[in-house]
Design a protein around this motif. Structure first.
Motif, PDB file in Angstrom:
ATOM      1  N   GLU A  12      41.766  37.551  32.941  1.00 25.25           N
ATOM      2  CA  GLU A  12      42.742  37.169  33.528  1.00 25.25           C
ATOM      3  C   GLU A  12      44.757  37.421  33.602  1.00 25.25           C
ATOM      4  N   ASP A  15      45.347  42.450  36.374  1.00 23.18           N
ATOM      5  CA  ASP A  15      46.531  42.191  38.103  1.00 23.18           C
ATOM      6  C   ASP A  15      45.345  42.673  38.787  1.00 23.18           C
ATOM      7  N   VAL A  16      44.073  42.136  38.790  1.00 23.83           N
ATOM      8  CA  VAL A  16      43.692  42.281  39.663  1.00 23.83           C
ATOM      9  C   VAL A  16      42.256  41.065  39.375  1.00 23.83           C
ATOM     10  N   ALA A  17      42.058  40.424  40.488  1.00 25.44           N
ATOM     11  CA  ALA A  17      40.768  39.261  40.198  1.00 25.44           C
ATOM     12  C   ALA A  17      39.617  39.908  39.803  1.00 25.44           C
ATOM     13  N   GLY A  18      38.501  39.002  40.063  1.00 30.79           N
ATOM     14  CA  GLY A  18      37.507  39.457  40.009  1.00 30.79           C
ATOM     15  C   GLY A  18      36.879  39.357  38.714  1.00 30.79           C
ATOM     16  N   THR A  20      35.806  39.131  34.699  1.00 30.17           N
ATOM     17  CA  THR A  20      34.679  37.313  33.804  1.00 30.17           C
ATOM     18  C   THR A  20      34.995  37.642  32.145  1.00 30.17           C
ATOM     19  N   GLN A  36      35.548  43.872  34.033  1.00 32.23           N
ATOM     20  CA  GLN A  36      36.607  43.753  35.027  1.00 32.23           C
ATOM     21  C   GLN A  36      35.857  45.340  36.729  1.00 32.23           C
ATOM     22  N   THR A  38      35.572  46.730  39.602  1.00 33.30           N
ATOM     23  CA  THR A  38      36.538  46.131  40.390  1.00 33.30           C
ATOM     24  C   THR A  38      37.342  48.010  40.181  1.00 33.30           C
ATOM     25  N   LYS A  41      40.843  50.503  39.968  1.00 38.20           N
ATOM     26  CA  LYS A  41      41.998  48.181  39.745  1.00 38.20           C
ATOM     27  C   LYS A  41      42.090  48.030  38.034  1.00 38.20           C
ATOM     28  N   CYS A 249      48.419  25.899  34.722  1.00 35.12           N
ATOM     29  CA  CYS A 249      48.998  25.387  36.758  1.00 35.12           C
ATOM     30  C   CYS A 249      50.273  24.670  36.515  1.00 35.12           C
ATOM     31  N   PRO A 277      48.928  30.252  38.327  1.00 36.25           N
ATOM     32  CA  PRO A 277      48.396  29.834  39.275  1.00 36.25           C
ATOM     33  C   PRO A 277      47.709  27.904  39.804  1.00 36.25           C
ATOM     34  N   GLY A 282      44.078  28.551  35.213  1.00 40.83           N
ATOM     35  CA  GLY A 282      44.258  30.349  35.050  1.00 40.83           C
ATOM     36  C   GLY A 282      45.561  30.198  33.115  1.00 40.83           C
TER      37      GLY A 282
END
Length: 309
Positions: A12, A15-18, A20, A36, A38, A41, A249, A277, A282
């Motif tokens: 988290e 600067d990229v989602a997806g 774990t 990560q 992706t 990224k 959050c 978020p 998050g």
């Protein structure tokens, strides 16, 4: 420019989602690690660095589970990288160097002889690297304190601000990650700081949560320096601080940001601002360089200030 990125092992923080995050006290000294998957990224820097230093931990399993790690600057063309990588494939492991759209592997170490690259199997390995730019540029890599590769190239970061932090599999999840454009000491590591006291103008909940309902409200915490001195010694240098909000959050529009703050007893300094978020909890974090002995941070406080975009 000067930047210092500190990540115990949270996906988290990128600067990229997806990505774990995995909780594991055996394969990570910090208790957490991430992957990560992706490609190209990771982090978006405020400016292009002149050079890049980095270090991270990775647990390398003895079995043949494959993984690939890349930490490199992405050039403005969107495909070329400048930096380093590590590959574990079938029965072999090797470091990669990336330069101006090219990549090539270095010395191969079979699983039967990991000592060729000073690596250890079924153990946490510490990787340190330096990417120097210019016509006399190079990518230098250390494994567990020993120089294992140095590749000389003409390296240019160009104007890109994207720093790729890629780890494609849980088998090669990374932790204890530090990145900077200034030198990182080989023995530098991420340590979760114990908290001594908390001061806040936010509403303190019964279960340890803090609720901000007005712009400018703050939370500041002091570090338990006694515990740190007992563990590491009074003269040990703290080289950087990362402030973490976990979990965090927002429940509605309005207050949406948290700005990292630091008090030295006389002044409060603001650092990076993060968007919180909405709805689902998050994690937010912001890091910056610092150079103080453990014995000198007793009067320092670190925390967050609530704000609106």
């Amino acid at each position: 420019m000067s930047f210092k990125y500190i990540n115990p092992g949270y996906a988290e923080f990128l600067d990229v989602a997806g990505g774990t995050t995995i909780a594991d006290t055996v394969k990570s000294k910090t208790g957490v690690m991430f992957y990560q998957p992706t490609d190209k990224k990771g982090l978006v820097l405020s400016e292009t660095p002149a050079e890049l230093y980095g270090k991270f931990d990775v647990y390398i399993p003895k079995d043949r589970n494959d993984f690939w790690i890349k930490i490199a600057m992405l050039e403005t063309n969107g495909y070329a990288l400048d930096g380093m990588g590590f590959v574990k494939r079938d029965n072999v492991m090797y470091f990669l160097r990336y330069y101006s759209g090219n990549s090539s592997g270095g010395t191969e170490a079979y699983l039967s002889e990991p000592e060729r690259l000073n690596l250890k199997l079924n153990a946490i390995n510490n990787i340190w690297f330096h990417v120097k730019t210019g016509t006399d540029g190079y990518v230098q890599i250390y494994a567990n304190g020993q120089s294992v590769e140095k590749f000389d190239y003409d390296i240019k970061f160009g104007k890109s601000k994207t720093l790729v932090v890629y780890a494609d599999s849980a088998y090669g999840a990374i932790s204890n990650l530090i990145l900077s454009d200034t030198e990182i000491a080989p023995k530098e590591q991420v340590v979760l700081l114990p908290i001594a006291t908390t001061e806040t103008t936010m509403l303190a909940g019964e279960d340890g949560e803090y609720i901000a309902d007005a712009e400018g409200q703050t939370i500041l915490q002091t570090v338990d320096t006694v515990s740190l001195i007992n563990a590491y010694g009074a003269d040990t240098i703290i080289k950087g601080i990362a402030v973490i909000g976990n979990p965090v959050c927002r429940t509605a529009e309005g207050l949406s940001d948290l700005t990292a703050i630091q008090s030295d007893g006389a002044n409060i300094t603001e650092y990076g601002t993060k968007t919180v978020p909405q709805g689902t909890p998050g994690v937010v974090a912001d890091g910056h360089a610092l150079s103080l002995k453990i014995s000198e941070i007793a009067d320092y406080k670190f925390g967050w200030k609530a704000g609106a975009s």
